[in-house]
Scaffold this motif. Structure first.
Motif, PDB file in Angstrom:
ATOM      1  N   UNK A 377       0.852  -1.033  -0.117  1.00 36.55           N
ATOM      2  CA  UNK A 377      -0.204   0.061  -0.007  1.00 36.55           C
ATOM      3  C   UNK A 377       0.795   1.201   0.126  1.00 36.55           C
ATOM      4  N   UNK A 378       1.967   1.095   0.648  1.00 36.95           N
ATOM      5  CA  UNK A 378       2.764   2.289   0.893  1.00 36.95           C
ATOM      6  C   UNK A 378       3.629   2.653  -0.625  1.00 36.95           C
ATOM      7  N   UNK A 379       4.007   1.598  -1.344  1.00 37.79           N
ATOM      8  CA  UNK A 379       4.481   1.775  -2.486  1.00 37.79           C
ATOM      9  C   UNK A 379       3.503   2.456  -3.383  1.00 37.79           C
ATOM     10  N   UNK A 380       2.381   1.768  -3.361  1.00 35.39           N
ATOM     11  CA  UNK A 380       1.304   2.227  -4.218  1.00 35.39           C
ATOM     12  C   UNK A 380       1.135   3.567  -4.013  1.00 35.39           C
ATOM     13  N   UNK A 381       0.792   4.073  -2.980  1.00 35.06           N
ATOM     14  CA  UNK A 381       0.542   5.608  -2.398  1.00 35.06           C
ATOM     15  C   UNK A 381       1.635   6.479  -2.999  1.00 35.06           C
ATOM     16  N   UNK A 382       3.046   5.988  -2.765  1.00 33.82           N
ATOM     17  CA  UNK A 382       4.141   6.945  -3.299  1.00 33.82           C
ATOM     18  C   UNK A 382       4.028   6.911  -4.811  1.00 33.82           C
TER      19      UNK A 382
END
Length: 390
Positions: A377-382
């Motif tokens: 999720x963090x990579x997606x948001x970034x």
């Protein structure tokens, strides 16, 4: 000499009816060629060949019901001598690897222009027209290029007051297929869920600038950014991308991104964008347009239905703020995207009106845990925050 067998086209598929051969003895075939059309509970599907060679013999007849694993054709490999095959002892067809679930519901439209004087029609429509003694030339087709579809044939043959009941029956069959696979998914996959609300205002501003002056068919939509971000995140967090088969997780080498498509008149199908990890953002958008067009025309291929490694399902521009999806077995993750909503948001220490989207990751606890899901999720948001890098 290879035996081409009826493939499995879904985790709950037991067989199908052969409605059209697209090859004949003597034809040369290569891997990926469409060689037949099979009608299942979920619809008529284009069947692709898995090997290269020359068709020696067609072993299945039109309108024949074939279980998964049943022989359909004999194919001579390149350079192989044409000799009579050694009869195989009767045996129970070997269990094929469990494919990713997909829910094709539309009939297949013609893949090539019909011969001069022949009415364009889908294979299923031709079969049904023969059963009902309906002249295809008298019908007005609703498919691509005016092709006659199965619904056109049945609508013409049924009394006017029976049409709603017929349509309801078709929808009931589709719902049965969806329910069977989703029930199996919830019973066998230990789902867990993580959600995050993401500020997509920078992405929307970038899209507005990028699309200014572009032709409609060259514009990038927010959905393509979401798919591209999910693909890149899946490449980084590999436990979200692959299949759980025979008690073990098998990470995929590349990303075949399943894209949920709502069909006109109801229903849903999730064909895969094959090789999505090798596509640019523009190619991803073009691939999604192509999938949507062919899904709604009933022209999906078996590989697109069975080779997905992760699925992205979006509610589009309007609808609920969040959605929690059910994983398509044997995949191990599904990305659910809610509709964009304008909400008060803290930007540089001040409250501002921003467009946000809630993303929910459904994941299989046999393949991953919450910490890995949080990384995804963090990579997606970034990546969404920097759309120019997609």
């Amino acid at each position: 000499m290879g035996v081409f067998r009826m493939p499995s086209l879904g985790s709950d598929m037991e067989g199908g009816k052969l409605v059209e051969w697209l090859v004949a003895p003597g034809d040369t075939v290569t891997r990926g060629d469409v060689i037949a059309v099979v009608e299942t509970q979920k619809g008529a599907i284009e069947i692709e060949c898995f090997e290269e060679g020359t068709v020696r013999e067609l072993q299945a007849d039109l309108d024949q019901d074939l279980p998964v694993g049943a022989p359909m054709a004999l194919i001579l490999a390149a350079g192989e001598q044409d000799a009579a095959p050694t009869p195989e002892p009767p045996a129970t067809p070997a269990k094929t690897p469990e494919p990713a679930f997909a829910k094709p519901v539309a009939v297949v439209a013609p893949t090539a222009a019909p011969p001069s004087g022949r009415t364009a029609a889908s294979p299923a429509a031709r079969v049904r027209a023969g059963e009902l003694s309906v002249d295809l030339a008298t019908l007005e087709g609703s498919g691509p290029g005016g092709a006659v579809l199965l619904a056109d044939v049945e609508g013409a043959s049924a009394p006017k007051h029976d049409k709603p009941a017929k349509r309801l029956g078709q929808m009931d069959e589709m719902r049965k297929a969806i329910a069977a696979a989703m029930t199996r998914s919830k019973q066998t996959i230990p789902h867990y869920y993580l959600s995050e609300t993401i500020d997509v205002q920078p992405a929307l501003d970038w899209l507005a600038a990028r699309n200014e002056g572009a032709a409609p068919d060259k514009r990038i939509l927010l959905g393509a950014l979401m798919v591209r971000a999910a693909v890149l995140a899946a490449m980084k967090v590999k436990v979200m991308n692959g299949h759980f088969i025979d008690g073990a997780f098998h990470a995929a080498d590349g990303v075949n991104a399943g894209v949920a498509v709502a069909l006109r008149g109801g229903g849903l199908v999730a064909p895969a964008l094959i090789g999505a990890d090798r596509m640019s953002l523009d190619e991803t958008m073009a691939g999604m347009r192509d999938l949507v067009s062919r899904a709604r025309a009933g022209r999906l291929r078996s590989s697109e239905m069975t080779e997905g490694t992760i699925t992205i399902s979006s509610l589009g521009e309007t609808g609920a703020e969040a959605m929690t999806g059910v994983i398509f077995p044997p995949q191990v993750a599904l990305v659910g995207i809610g509709a964009p909503h304008v909400r008060p948001w803290i930007v540089d220490g001040a409250v501002a009106a921003r467009t946000v989207v809630t993303m929910t990751l459904s994941a299989d606890h046999r393949a991953s845990d919450g910490r890995q899901a949080a990384r995804f999720i963090n990579d997606f948001e970034t990546r969404i925050a920097s759309p120019e890098t997609l």
